[in-house]
Motif scaffolding. Structure first.
Motif, short mmCIF file in Angstrom:
data_model
loop_
_atom_site.label_atom_id
_atom_site.label_comp_id
_atom_site.label_asym_id
_atom_site.label_seq_id
_atom_site.Cartn_x
_atom_site.Cartn_y
_atom_site.Cartn_z
N LYS A 188 -34.82 23.43 19.04
CA LYS A 188 -34.64 24.42 17.98
C LYS A 188 -33.16 24.66 17.72
O LYS A 188 -32.32 24.31 18.55
N SER A 189 -32.89 25.23 16.55
CA SER A 189 -31.49 25.46 16.20
C SER A 189 -30.87 26.54 17.06
O SER A 189 -31.56 27.45 17.54
N ILE A 190 -29.57 26.43 17.26
CA ILE A 190 -28.84 27.41 18.08
C ILE A 190 -28.34 28.54 17.19
O ILE A 190 -27.81 28.30 16.11
N ARG A 191 -28.54 29.78 17.64
CA ARG A 191 -28.07 30.93 16.87
C ARG A 191 -26.54 30.88 16.74
O ARG A 191 -25.84 30.59 17.69
N ARG A 192 -26.08 31.16 15.52
CA ARG A 192 -24.64 31.22 15.29
C ARG A 192 -24.30 32.62 14.78
O ARG A 192 -24.24 32.87 13.58
N ASP A 193 -24.11 33.55 15.71
CA ASP A 193 -23.87 34.95 15.34
C ASP A 193 -22.57 35.12 14.55
O ASP A 193 -22.43 36.07 13.77
N GLU A 194 -21.62 34.17 14.76
CA GLU A 194 -20.34 34.32 14.07
C GLU A 194 -20.49 34.19 12.55
O GLU A 194 -19.68 34.71 11.79
N LYS A 196 -22.82 35.53 10.67
CA LYS A 196 -23.09 36.87 10.15
C LYS A 196 -21.83 37.73 10.17
O LYS A 196 -21.55 38.47 9.23
N ARG A 197 -21.01 37.59 11.23
CA ARG A 197 -19.78 38.38 11.31
C ARG A 197 -18.80 37.96 10.21
O ARG A 197 -18.11 38.80 9.62
#
Length: 212
Positions: A188-194, A196-197
């Motif tokens: 699955k894809s990896i979350r990229r929180d940056e 959203k920032r």
């Protein structure tokens, strides 16, 4: 080489139709000679093809400038455009008349006569730009993209911009086809929180610097 290029550009300008000539002149002269020019509506004859507005007066020392463009070079045409401008009651300090006329420019004494007549009849200053000005001005290095776009004359020792863009696109697409969008062993894809920032910072009107 430069003389040859000027002559090539001169001949191409002379062969432009009226509409292409108008678009070419507005783009060329608003680049740095008369910045801030706004093209007027093509749906009606207002006697001018571009002008400065109140918001761009500071670029011209507070002068209202009108640009009239025609392939006809005559006092009759200048007077016709000036009369139409006068009827619209738009403020004018300087009328710039740009023309090809023919392969040769009108005599300096003729231009001076036109200037005096415009000043006497309308109270405006007149500036006349002919093919003898347009061809060398358009051949400058800074205007290579305009010569390419409107005249189809490539840069000196270079290629057409559209050919360069096409080659770049082909190379880019070839590279993209070799990029893998998945990681071995990760289903699955990896979350990229940056992401959203970054979006939040842009929404707040702040600058974002991306490195890497």
């Amino acid at each position: 080489g430069s003389v040859k290029r000027v002559e090539l550009i001169r001949g191409t300008i002379l062969n432009l139709d009226n509409f292409d000539f108008e678009d070419f002149v507005v783009e060329l002269l608003s680049r740095d000679l008369y910045p801030g020019l706004n093209p007027t509506s093509s749906s009606g004859d207002m006697g001018e093809d571009a002008r400065t507005e109140r918001s761009t007066l500071f670029l011209h020392d507070g002068i209202y400038l009108s640009l009239a463009i025609s392939k006809e070079c005559s006092w009759r045409k200048i007077k016709q455009d000036c009369n139409r401008c006068k009827k619209t009651k738009r403020k004018i300090d300087l009328m710039v008349f740009v023309t090809t006329g023919s392969s040769t420019s009108p005599r300096e004494t003729t231009i001076e006569k036109w200037k005096n007549q415009v000043k006497e009849i309308y109270g405006w200053d007149l500036e006349v730009r002919t093919i003898n000005f347009l061809a060398p001005f358009a051949s400058r290095h800074a205007h290579e993209d305009i010569a390419d776009q409107y005249l189809h004359v490539p840069p000196v020792g270079g290629d057409f911009l559209q050919n360069i863009e096409r080659s770049f696109e082909n190379e880019n697409n070839r590279a993209l086809r070799n990029i893998s969008i998945s990681l071995p062993g990760v289903d699955k894809s990896i979350r990229r929180d940056e992401i959203k920032r970054i979006e939040d910072q842009i929404q707040l009107g702040k600058f974002v610097l991306l490195v890497g």
